[in-house]
Design an enzyme around this catalytic site. Structure first.
Site, PDB file in Angstrom:
ATOM      1  N   ARG A 114     -10.478 -11.423   1.241  1.00 49.21           N
ATOM      2  CA  ARG A 114     -11.351 -12.419   0.596  1.00 49.21           C
ATOM      3  C   ARG A 114     -10.696 -13.791   0.547  1.00 49.21           C
ATOM      4  O   ARG A 114     -11.388 -14.807   0.514  1.00 49.21           O
ATOM      5  CB  ARG A 114     -11.746 -11.926  -0.799  1.00 49.21           C
ATOM      6  CG  ARG A 114     -10.590 -11.778  -1.746  1.00 49.21           C
ATOM      7  CD  ARG A 114     -10.934 -10.936  -2.966  1.00 49.21           C
ATOM      8  NE  ARG A 114     -10.990  -9.504  -2.650  1.00 49.21           N
ATOM      9  CZ  ARG A 114     -11.315  -8.553  -3.527  1.00 49.21           C
ATOM     10  NH1 ARG A 114     -11.622  -8.885  -4.773  1.00 49.21           N
ATOM     11  NH2 ARG A 114     -11.336  -7.289  -3.164  1.00 49.21           N
ATOM     12  N   LYS A 172       0.846  -1.199   0.000  1.00 47.52           N
ATOM     13  CA  LYS A 172       0.000   0.000   0.000  1.00 47.52           C
ATOM     14  C   LYS A 172       0.882   1.250   0.000  1.00 47.52           C
ATOM     15  O   LYS A 172       1.979   1.225   0.555  1.00 47.52           O
ATOM     16  CB  LYS A 172      -0.873   0.008   1.267  1.00 47.52           C
ATOM     17  CG  LYS A 172      -2.012  -0.989   1.250  1.00 47.52           C
ATOM     18  CD  LYS A 172      -2.846  -0.855   2.514  1.00 47.52           C
ATOM     19  CE  LYS A 172      -3.966  -1.881   2.564  1.00 47.52           C
ATOM     20  NZ  LYS A 172      -5.003  -1.669   1.550  1.00 47.52           N
TER      21      LYS A 172
HETATM   22  N1  BES Z   1      -8.163  -3.886   4.240  1.00 47.52           N
HETATM   23  C1  BES Z   1      -8.351  -3.375   2.941  1.00 47.52           C
HETATM   24  C2  BES Z   1      -9.656  -2.603   2.779  1.00 47.52           C
HETATM   25  C3  BES Z   1      -9.756  -1.317   3.539  1.00 47.52           C
HETATM   26  C4  BES Z   1      -9.454  -0.117   2.934  1.00 47.52           C
HETATM   27  C5  BES Z   1     -10.205  -1.296   4.834  1.00 47.52           C
HETATM   28  C6  BES Z   1      -9.575   1.073   3.615  1.00 47.52           C
HETATM   29  C7  BES Z   1     -10.330  -0.104   5.527  1.00 47.52           C
HETATM   30  C8  BES Z   1     -10.029   1.076   4.922  1.00 47.52           C
HETATM   31  C9  BES Z   1      -8.385  -4.524   1.924  1.00 47.52           C
HETATM   32  O1  BES Z   1      -7.621  -5.627   2.247  1.00 47.52           O
HETATM   33  C10 BES Z   1      -7.851  -4.001   0.634  1.00 47.52           C
HETATM   34  O2  BES Z   1      -6.700  -3.676   0.600  1.00 47.52           O
HETATM   35  N2  BES Z   1      -8.703  -3.937  -0.370  1.00 47.52           N
HETATM   36  C11 BES Z   1      -8.322  -3.443  -1.648  1.00 47.52           C
HETATM   37  C12 BES Z   1      -8.849  -4.386  -2.696  1.00 47.52           C
HETATM   38  C13 BES Z   1      -8.277  -4.171  -4.051  1.00 47.52           C
HETATM   39  C14 BES Z   1      -6.815  -4.518  -4.088  1.00 47.52           C
HETATM   40  C15 BES Z   1      -9.045  -5.018  -5.040  1.00 47.52           C
HETATM   41  C16 BES Z   1      -8.913  -2.057  -1.809  1.00 47.52           C
HETATM   42  O3  BES Z   1     -10.015  -1.810  -1.315  1.00 47.52           O
HETATM   43  O4  BES Z   1      -8.247  -1.210  -2.379  1.00 47.52           O
HETATM   44 MN    MN Z   2      -5.601  -5.432   1.573  1.00 50.13          MN
END
Ligand code: BES
Ligand code: MN
Ligand code: ZN
Length: 491
Positions: free
Chosen positions: A343, A269
């Site tokens: 997921r 990230k």
């Molecule tokens: N834990 C994150 C989602 C999240 C984002 C929770 C902001 C709380 C606040 C999740 O694991 C994630 O990184 N999701 C990605 C999915 C994408 C790579 C398809 C996202 O939402 O960007």
């Molecule tokens: Mn994630």
């Protein structure tokens, strides 16, 4: 502590801080409850009784209180539960600032407001009790929390109120447990450590427990879950908590995403998205706290709580984008983005609980997608289910507890977006749109005909600005909602 006091002869009771909520346009207390003070407050130009108005009298005549706080609620026909939670939470915070030890709320008389008296008391207690919590694991708060909060109620409902206070305290303690875990930094809740903490608490409540450690997960072929954990020095755990009251007519499974830190893995990230990712186990926290609360309340429903706990990190051992793994279900998954990890662990946890326990329904809670936050903002969760009937009572429970959920679609044709050329399914889509929906559709592939609901709590699980009854950090979202729903199922 939450205690109940009868309203008879309230003037004669010695209290430290008496809190009297009043309406802007109606009298909601009997004529003999400190009418003089209420009148005096109303005569002040700064106090109209509007929402957020407040005035404090010191040792006023007519009552034996060191201080009396008159709190404005606004117009009578605008009263609702959340308004009471907010008003009481704010009043408690004010008392904390004043270094008060005990606050005594005078509850509006039954029938004065168009609001069921017991529900009104319930929301007042929730706001006050939750507002009194401060996360103090690593530094002493500026002012200590109150030691006790009392509610003055009509003589006729004292007994019922006492029972209610006990229940509210237990449910809110559940919420506070979840808040504390979510706010705890990731270095102090790595999967093994967090699993031990959960086990210790669960066993105290006589929940049945089971933990699958790394060798067990490997042996049972939790391929998707292990792929997420692969990059971390901390090995994964799958914690199963069971509340079995014996005579239950149905078995419900609750699954919670437990990523103790989500760096994104090799799909690291960017700065700005990493800082709060200790909250990525909020689903697991809510589920574990719900199981503990259900045990404390002896709810007559059999519950299975499943908590896949992993840390998502990049390293030489980490899963690479493009890797293919075989999930617990046997389906192969092409992992094209290591940041879509929730997921993956949920897929294995869902398959496992369905195969092992054959539950009547499965609910999962997960901080699953940023896309859900884009869609619904930071205060509302997305709810997804192919089932016609299951979501409605969950949404209704959330309306009651003000943990709002909004029904989202699960369009069959979007499943196409998850197709992989080389495996049964891909963990991301090529599209930048509809990410909350496609994440939910991915999960649906692992629920094999069992009635299932997915609640994406990425928005409301965590806050960076305090509110009337919640400090910065985990909110405990889902615990009161689930408890309310289970309680109603049972009745
Ligand atoms: N834990 C994150 C989602 C999240 C984002 C929770 C902001 C709380 C606040 C999740 O694991 C994630 O990184 N999701 C990605 C999915 C994408 C790579 C398809 C996202 O939402 O960007
Ligand atoms: Mn994630
Ligand atoms: Zn995540």
């Amino acid at each position: 502590m939450l205690t109940i006091v009868s309203s008879s002869k309230i003037e004669e009771k010695q209290v430290e801080m008496l809190i009297i909520p009043v309406c802007e346009d109606a009298d909601i207390h009997p004529a003999d409850v400190v009418p003089e003070l209420i009148r005096q407050a109303r005569s002040l130009r700064e106090f109209k009784g509007a929402d957020n108005d407040g005035v404090v009298f010191f040792s006023p005549p007519g009552v034996r209180a060191d201080q009396v706080m008159i709190v404005g609620l606004g117009k009578k026909d605008k009263m609702d539960g959340e308004l009471f939670r907010n008003a009481c939470g704010k009043a408690v915070k004010k008392c904390i600032q004043k270094e008060i030890c005990e606050a005594t709320f005078v509850v509006p008389v039954s029938g004065a407001i168009d609001f069921e008296p017991i529900s009104m008391l319930e929301t007042m207690m929730e706001g006050a009790y939750l507002g009194n919590y401060q996360f103090d694991k690593f530094k002493k708060p500026k002012h200590p929390s109150l030691l006790n909060i009392s509610f003055v109620v009509d003589e006729g409902i004292v007994q019922a109120s006492k029972l209610l206070a006990n229940k509210i305290r237990i449910v809110c303690d559940g919420t506070l447990l979840a808040r504390e875990w979510v706010t705890t930094p990731s270095n102090l809740k790595r999967p093994e450590q967090f699993s031990r903490l959960l086990l210790r608490l669960a066993e105290k409540e006589n929940l049945k427990t089971e933990v699958l450690d790394h060798p067990a997960l490997k042996k049972k072929k939790f391929g998707a879950l292990l792929a997420v954990a692969a990059g971390s020095d901390a090995s994964a755990r799958l914690v199963v908590l069971e509340h079995n009251p014996g005579n239950a007519s149905q078995t419900l499974a609750l699954v919670g995403k437990g990523v103790t830190f989500d760096s994104g893995g090799i799909n690291l990230k960017p700065q700005g998205s990493l800082e709060d990712m200790k909250m990525d186990m909020a689903g697991a926290a809510a589920v574990a706290a719900t199981l503990i609360t259900a045990a404390r309340l002896h709810l007559p429903v059999r519950l299975i709580g499943v908590l896949p706990l992993v840390e998502n990190m990049p390293s030489g051992a980490a899963t690479r984008p493009g890797d293919i793994v075989e999930s617990f279900s046997g389906k192969t998954i092409e992992i094209n983005n290591t940041d879509a990890e929730g997921r993956l662990i949920l897929a294995d946890a869902l398959s496992y609980v369905i195969q092992t326990y054959r539950p009547d329904a499965v609910i999962d809670l997960a901080t699953l997608t940023g896309a859900c936050v884009v869609a619904l903002g930071e205060k509302i969760a997305g709810i997804f289910s192919p089932d016609e009937r299951l979501p409605e009572p969950l949404i209704a429970a959330g309306m009651k507890t003000f943990e709002r959920c909004w029904k989202m679609p699960l369009p069959e044709d979007y499943k196409e977006l998850l197709k992989s050329e080389v495996a049964d399914i891909c963990n991301i889509t090529g599209s930048k749109w509809g990410g909350a929906i496609t994440a939910a559709l991915f999960l649906s592939e692992f629920t094999t005909n069992t009635p299932w609901v997915h609640i994406d709590i990425a928005g409301p699980a965590y806050i960076k600005k305090e509110t009337a009854y919640c400090g910065v950090g985990g909110t405990g979202f889902g615990v009161r909602l689930l408890c309310n729903w289970i309680e109603r199922l049972a009745s």
